[in-house]
Design a protein around this motif. Structure first.
Motif, PDB file in Angstrom:
ATOM      1  N   ALA A 158       7.806  16.062 -30.036  1.00 54.37           N
ATOM      2  CA  ALA A 158       7.256  16.107 -28.681  1.00 54.37           C
ATOM      3  C   ALA A 158       6.159  15.068 -28.501  1.00 54.37           C
ATOM      4  O   ALA A 158       5.444  14.715 -29.446  1.00 54.37           O
ATOM      5  N   VAL A 159       6.011  14.577 -27.270  1.00 50.46           N
ATOM      6  CA  VAL A 159       4.932  13.651 -26.935  1.00 50.46           C
ATOM      7  C   VAL A 159       3.641  14.457 -26.784  1.00 50.46           C
ATOM      8  O   VAL A 159       3.563  15.391 -25.990  1.00 50.46           O
ATOM      9  N   LEU A 160       2.623  14.080 -27.565  1.00 49.93           N
ATOM     10  CA  LEU A 160       1.352  14.802 -27.539  1.00 49.93           C
ATOM     11  C   LEU A 160       0.302  14.097 -26.695  1.00 49.93           C
ATOM     12  O   LEU A 160      -0.654  14.715 -26.229  1.00 49.93           O
ATOM     13  N   GLY A 161       0.469  12.791 -26.513  1.00 54.33           N
ATOM     14  CA  GLY A 161      -0.510  12.030 -25.753  1.00 54.33           C
ATOM     15  C   GLY A 161      -0.369  10.560 -26.044  1.00 54.33           C
ATOM     16  O   GLY A 161       0.735  10.076 -26.342  1.00 54.33           O
ATOM     17  N   ALA A 162      -1.490   9.834 -26.011  1.00 49.94           N
ATOM     18  CA  ALA A 162      -1.440   8.386 -26.221  1.00 49.94           C
ATOM     19  C   ALA A 162      -2.822   7.877 -26.588  1.00 49.94           C
ATOM     20  O   ALA A 162      -3.840   8.529 -26.339  1.00 49.94           O
ATOM     21  N   GLU A 163      -2.823   6.695 -27.211  1.00 45.15           N
ATOM     22  CA  GLU A 163      -4.074   5.979 -27.432  1.00 45.15           C
ATOM     23  C   GLU A 163      -4.248   4.961 -26.318  1.00 45.15           C
ATOM     24  O   GLU A 163      -3.306   4.228 -25.982  1.00 45.15           O
ATOM     25  N   ALA A 164      -5.439   4.917 -25.738  1.00 42.53           N
ATOM     26  CA  ALA A 164      -5.730   3.974 -24.659  1.00 42.53           C
ATOM     27  C   ALA A 164      -6.184   2.646 -25.231  1.00 42.53           C
ATOM     28  O   ALA A 164      -7.008   2.594 -26.146  1.00 42.53           O
ATOM     29  N   LEU A 165      -5.644   1.568 -24.702  1.00 43.71           N
ATOM     30  CA  LEU A 165      -5.983   0.212 -25.133  1.00 43.71           C
ATOM     31  C   LEU A 165      -6.258  -0.630 -23.886  1.00 43.71           C
ATOM     32  O   LEU A 165      -5.656  -0.411 -22.835  1.00 43.71           O
ATOM     33  N   VAL A 166      -7.168  -1.581 -24.006  1.00 39.61           N
ATOM     34  CA  VAL A 166      -7.524  -2.400 -22.851  1.00 39.61           C
ATOM     35  C   VAL A 166      -6.870  -3.774 -22.953  1.00 39.61           C
ATOM     36  O   VAL A 166      -6.757  -4.347 -24.037  1.00 39.61           O
ATOM     37  N   ARG A 167      -6.413  -4.266 -21.831  1.00 40.52           N
ATOM     38  CA  ARG A 167      -5.897  -5.631 -21.716  1.00 40.52           C
ATOM     39  C   ARG A 167      -6.595  -6.291 -20.527  1.00 40.52           C
ATOM     40  O   ARG A 167      -7.035  -5.628 -19.601  1.00 40.52           O
ATOM     41  N   TRP A 168      -6.668  -7.608 -20.568  1.00 38.07           N
ATOM     42  CA  TRP A 168      -7.369  -8.351 -19.515  1.00 38.07           C
ATOM     43  C   TRP A 168      -6.367  -9.252 -18.813  1.00 38.07           C
ATOM     44  O   TRP A 168      -5.862 -10.211 -19.393  1.00 38.07           O
ATOM     45  N   GLN A 169      -6.082  -8.948 -17.553  1.00 36.20           N
ATOM     46  CA  GLN A 169      -5.180  -9.765 -16.745  1.00 36.20           C
ATOM     47  C   GLN A 169      -5.995 -10.812 -16.015  1.00 36.20           C
ATOM     48  O   GLN A 169      -6.517 -10.580 -14.930  1.00 36.20           O
ATOM     49  N   HIS A 170      -6.125 -11.988 -16.650  1.00 39.80           N
ATOM     50  CA  HIS A 170      -6.961 -13.050 -16.094  1.00 39.80           C
ATOM     51  C   HIS A 170      -6.173 -13.785 -15.012  1.00 39.80           C
ATOM     52  O   HIS A 170      -4.987 -14.083 -15.190  1.00 39.80           O
ATOM     53  N   PRO A 171      -6.801 -14.112 -13.882  1.00 39.90           N
ATOM     54  CA  PRO A 171      -6.058 -14.745 -12.780  1.00 39.90           C
ATOM     55  C   PRO A 171      -5.493 -16.121 -13.124  1.00 39.90           C
ATOM     56  O   PRO A 171      -4.478 -16.529 -12.555  1.00 39.90           O
ATOM     57  N   GLN A 172      -6.131 -16.857 -14.030  1.00 39.54           N
ATOM     58  CA  GLN A 172      -5.624 -18.179 -14.419  1.00 39.54           C
ATOM     59  C   GLN A 172      -4.991 -18.172 -15.822  1.00 39.54           C
ATOM     60  O   GLN A 172      -3.974 -18.819 -16.054  1.00 39.54           O
ATOM     61  N   ARG A 173      -5.577 -17.446 -16.745  1.00 39.82           N
ATOM     62  CA  ARG A 173      -5.133 -17.494 -18.136  1.00 39.82           C
ATOM     63  C   ARG A 173      -4.005 -16.520 -18.444  1.00 39.82           C
ATOM     64  O   ARG A 173      -3.450 -16.528 -19.537  1.00 39.82           O
ATOM     65  N   GLY A 174      -3.672 -15.632 -17.510  1.00 37.94           N
ATOM     66  CA  GLY A 174      -2.658 -14.621 -17.759  1.00 37.94           C
ATOM     67  C   GLY A 174      -3.224 -13.464 -18.572  1.00 37.94           C
ATOM     68  O   GLY A 174      -4.420 -13.174 -18.525  1.00 37.94           O
ATOM     69  N   LEU A 175      -2.365 -12.790 -19.342  1.00 39.04           N
ATOM     70  CA  LEU A 175      -2.785 -11.634 -20.124  1.00 39.04           C
ATOM     71  C   LEU A 175      -3.528 -12.108 -21.374  1.00 39.04           C
ATOM     72  O   LEU A 175      -2.950 -12.713 -22.274  1.00 39.04           O
ATOM     73  N   VAL A 176      -4.835 -11.844 -21.421  1.00 43.58           N
ATOM     74  CA  VAL A 176      -5.669 -12.281 -22.544  1.00 43.58           C
ATOM     75  C   VAL A 176      -5.621 -11.205 -23.623  1.00 43.58           C
ATOM     76  O   VAL A 176      -5.935 -10.042 -23.361  1.00 43.58           O
ATOM     77  N   PRO A 177      -5.228 -11.557 -24.861  1.00 42.22           N
ATOM     78  CA  PRO A 177      -5.152 -10.547 -25.927  1.00 42.22           C
ATOM     79  C   PRO A 177      -6.540 -10.044 -26.318  1.00 42.22           C
ATOM     80  O   PRO A 177      -7.534 -10.783 -26.207  1.00 42.22           O
ATOM     81  N   PRO A 178      -6.649  -8.792 -26.784  1.00 38.28           N
ATOM     82  CA  PRO A 178      -7.958  -8.210 -27.120  1.00 38.28           C
ATOM     83  C   PRO A 178      -8.736  -9.019 -28.152  1.00 38.28           C
ATOM     84  O   PRO A 178      -9.969  -9.084 -28.090  1.00 38.28           O
ATOM     85  N   GLY A 179      -8.032  -9.634 -29.095  1.00 34.65           N
ATOM     86  CA  GLY A 179      -8.719 -10.404 -30.126  1.00 34.65           C
ATOM     87  C   GLY A 179      -9.514 -11.573 -29.589  1.00 34.65           C
ATOM     88  O   GLY A 179     -10.406 -12.100 -30.260  1.00 34.65           O
ATOM     89  N   LYS A 180      -9.224 -11.971 -28.332  1.00 38.67           N
ATOM     90  CA  LYS A 180      -9.920 -13.099 -27.717  1.00 38.67           C
ATOM     91  C   LYS A 180     -11.241 -12.692 -27.071  1.00 38.67           C
ATOM     92  O   LYS A 180     -12.117 -13.530 -26.860  1.00 38.67           O
ATOM     93  N   PHE A 181     -11.374 -11.385 -26.724  1.00 40.59           N
ATOM     94  CA  PHE A 181     -12.598 -11.004 -26.004  1.00 40.59           C
ATOM     95  C   PHE A 181     -13.328  -9.796 -26.580  1.00 40.59           C
ATOM     96  O   PHE A 181     -14.533  -9.653 -26.382  1.00 40.59           O
ATOM     97  N   ILE A 182     -12.647  -8.927 -27.324  1.00 39.82           N
ATOM     98  CA  ILE A 182     -13.316  -7.740 -27.862  1.00 39.82           C
ATOM     99  C   ILE A 182     -14.438  -8.099 -28.843  1.00 39.82           C
ATOM    100  O   ILE A 182     -15.538  -7.538 -28.777  1.00 39.82           O
ATOM    101  N   PRO A 183     -14.219  -9.051 -29.793  1.00 38.04           N
ATOM    102  CA  PRO A 183     -15.309  -9.373 -30.729  1.00 38.04           C
ATOM    103  C   PRO A 183     -16.591  -9.825 -30.035  1.00 38.04           C
ATOM    104  O   PRO A 183     -17.685  -9.419 -30.419  1.00 38.04           O
ATOM    105  N   PHE A 184     -16.458 -10.662 -28.980  1.00 45.56           N
ATOM    106  CA  PHE A 184     -17.648 -11.122 -28.280  1.00 45.56           C
ATOM    107  C   PHE A 184     -18.266  -9.999 -27.460  1.00 45.56           C
ATOM    108  O   PHE A 184     -19.480  -9.931 -27.304  1.00 45.56           O
ATOM    109  N   ALA A 185     -17.433  -9.127 -26.919  1.00 47.75           N
ATOM    110  CA  ALA A 185     -17.967  -7.981 -26.177  1.00 47.75           C
ATOM    111  C   ALA A 185     -18.792  -7.098 -27.095  1.00 47.75           C
ATOM    112  O   ALA A 185     -19.837  -6.569 -26.709  1.00 47.75           O
ATOM    113  N   GLU A 186     -18.347  -6.942 -28.356  1.00 41.67           N
ATOM    114  CA  GLU A 186     -19.100  -6.139 -29.315  1.00 41.67           C
ATOM    115  C   GLU A 186     -20.406  -6.821 -29.706  1.00 41.67           C
ATOM    116  O   GLU A 186     -21.449  -6.182 -29.819  1.00 41.67           O
TER     117      GLU A 186
END
Length: 399
Positions: A158-186
């Motif tokens: 049975a499906v119990l739930g999900a893990e939430a993950l963030v993605r960044w839909q940049h208007p010019q760069r497209g979908l930016v992967p987390p590895g490109k912005f999460i380290p600097f955000a931290e």
């Protein structure tokens, strides 16, 4: 450490003494000294150059070689110092502060004492800094996207739930992967804004999902900065009240390393969150360095086995033994066990035989946009793995 041993009031007085020493080193009348937060301070030196800044930094280091004595207690100090200069390293305040921070982290990481910013400190130099600047407005401009990766019961499918993950839909760069912005955000502390957005967005998604499946839960990751934010429980209570969130339907995931950065403060925060009703999970278990003695004190409900062990366990008997031992340990402590990184039917069957509770990985589904999750649940069928054969050594391990 000072707060844990001598109390927060003593820690506050210590910070005041640090501020006095820094102010004494700012010998020019127009130099400005400020506390940014925690144990981070900044000095603004108008009309100065790198040579002058290095001289001041070295004086500060020598000043901190002398211990501070308060109430018959002597405390040894140290400082990592980063320098950014205008216009060589930027002309805007945010840019200079960010680059001085990067240099400071490098000084601390490599025990350099003092480090002047250079472009090599950026993962992609100007592109990364530009991304960081643009990230600060991504929330306001509705550019972030919530993705969900399902978590499945290995016993029932049975499906119990999900893990939430963030993605960044940049208007010019497209979908930016987390590895490109999460380290600097931290590094810069902006991760707290991202975490707040994810929790709020996850609560809104839960409200929609609970109309058809009220038992579903969503897991959200907390960073080290989130966990050590003493205001986090207050912020979470505000979200509960504002969004009518049932805290039992949300699990907060914390890595071992985040807990061990400041165990006592982390424990206090976790106890408050647990008392509020949030489920708590230790993420990436096995890659950190928490002791078992400390693990049993944590008010957690779940343990996630790091995917590095799960990837190899169907081929590496030693990894399979580590997985089995981890499952047994967690169950003996009364914890639910989640295996992440499941990519094959054989891994599913082996984990099922070892008594693991939940599965997460590409074999089940890749992370998907939140809007697709409800339809995916309706179409989900648990895999039939009865015909999958395990090698004899692995079969015996599962007995």
């Amino acid at each position: 450490h000072v707060n844990d041993v001598l109390g927060h009031r003593f820690g506050d007085r210590l910070l005041q003494e640090v501020a006095k020493r820094l102010t004494q080193e700012a010998r020019r009348s127009n130099d400005v000294v400020a506390r940014l937060g925690g144990d981070e301070f900044a000095m603004l030196m108008p009309s100065a150059d790198i040579a002058l800044a290095l001289g001041i930094a070295q004086r500060i280091q020598r000043a901190f070689e002398r211990p501070i004595s308060l109430d018959d207690h002597t405390v040894d100090l140290g400082a990592g110092i980063g320098i950014a200069c205008c216009p060589a390293h930027g002309v805007e305040a945010d840019t200079l502060v960010s680059r001085a921070e990067l240099a400071m982290y490098a000084a601390k990481q490599h025990q350099l004492g003092v480090k002047v910013y250079d472009a090599a400190l950026d993962m992609s130099s100007d592109e990364s800094l530009s991304l960081l600047s643009e990230l600060r407005t991504a929330v306001d401009r509705d550019q972030l996207r919530l993705y969900l990766q399902p978590k499945i019961s290995l016993a029932t499918g049975a499906v119990l739930g999900a893990e939430a993950l963030v993605r960044w839909q940049h208007p010019q760069r497209g979908l930016v992967p987390p590895g490109k912005f999460i380290p600097f955000a931290e590094q810069t502390g902006f991760i707290r804004v991202l975490t707040g957005w994810m929790i709020e967005r996850s609560a809104m998604v839960l409200r929609q999902l609970h109309a058809g499946a009220p038992a579903l839960k969503i897991s959200v990751n907390l960073s080290t900065r989130d966990l050590l934010d003493q205001d986090l429980p207050t912020k979470m209570q505000r979200l509960i009240d504002t969004l009518s969130l049932n805290p039992h339907s949300m699990c907060l995931e914390i890595t071992e390393s985040a807990i061990m950065d400041d165990p006592q403060r982390a424990l206090q925060t976790l106890e408050r969150l647990h008392a509020m009703g949030f489920k708590l999970s230790i993420d990436d278990f096995g890659t950190g360095y928490s002791s078992l003695a400390y693990l049993k004190r944590l008010p957690v409900d779940e343990l996630k086995i790091d995917q590095s062990f799960v990837f190899n366990m169907e081929r590496d008997l030693d990894d399979a033994k580590i997985v089995r031992s981890t499952i047994d340990l967690a169950h003996n402590l009364g914890l639910n066990v989640v295996a992440e990184g499941i990519e094959t039917a054989k891994a599913w069957k082996l984990l099922q035989a070892l008594g693991c509770d939940e599965a997460q990985g590409y074999f089940v589904a890749k992370p998907m946009p939140e809007a697709l999750f409800a339809d995916w649940i309706r179409d989900w069928t648990a895999p039939q793995v009865q015909a999958v054969r395990l090698d004899s050594d692995f079969s015996r391990l599962a007995l």
